[in-house]
Write an enzyme that holds these catalytic residues in place. Structure first.
Site, short mmCIF file in Angstrom:
data_model
loop_
_atom_site.label_atom_id
_atom_site.label_comp_id
_atom_site.label_asym_id
_atom_site.label_seq_id
_atom_site.Cartn_x
_atom_site.Cartn_y
_atom_site.Cartn_z
CG ASP A 93 -2.09 0.67 1.16
OD1 ASP A 93 -2.17 1.70 0.31
OD2 ASP A 93 -3.16 0.35 1.51
CG HIS A 146 -0.87 2.04 -3.40
ND1 HIS A 146 -2.28 1.92 -2.61
CD2 HIS A 146 -0.97 0.91 -4.15
CE1 HIS A 146 -2.77 0.84 -2.79
NE2 HIS A 146 -2.33 0.16 -3.68
#
Length: 140
Positions: A73, A96
């Site tokens: 993430d 991300h």
């Protein structure tokens, strides 16, 4: 669930930790001031959801530097009520990328100010560096 959780910490310095495979955020930092993290190694599989490396909110004067964050993430998520955050010489990826937000959930007024990201390497990330906000309707 978090791996390590720093809440209400002032004048904290953490270095040379190798942490990984958290079932949730690796290192949340909340309500803290004058905090420094350096020479950290945070890792999780690239497909693991909600495994932010660092997750900050309601904190100021935070330095994160000279570290590797490879998670599924956000490498670093800087959320509401954060200010004077310095992210330097971070290697980020997969994941991300580095995010400011999400801000404004449920139409709330939230800020993140004086955020500095410099000399970082982002490789194999989906977004690079970004600002995430929620839509606020101004029409009835």
């Amino acid at each position: 669930m978090q791996l390590l959780y720093f809440y209400g910490c002032n004048n904290l310095s953490v270095s040379s930790l190798d942490v990984g495979n958290s079932p949730g955020f690796h290192i949340p930092i909340n309500g803290s001031e004058n905090v420094r993290f350096f020479n950290m190694n945070i890792h999780a599989p690239g497909h693991s959801p909600n495994t932010d490396g660092f997750d900050l909110w309601n904190s100021k004067n935070v330095v994160i530097e000279d570290s590797i964050v490879a998670v599924g993430d956000d490498c670093i998520a800087i959320k509401a009520d954060c200010s004077y955050i310095n992210v330097t010489r971070i290697t980020c990826g997969p994941g991300h990328g580095i995010s400011i937000g999400s801000l404004g959930v449920n139409k709330s007024y939230e800020t993140a100010e004086e955020i500095y990201v410099k000399n970082c390497t982002l490789k194999g990330v989906t977004n690079g560096a970004r600002i995430k906000t929620w839509e606020v309707s101004i029409w009835p």
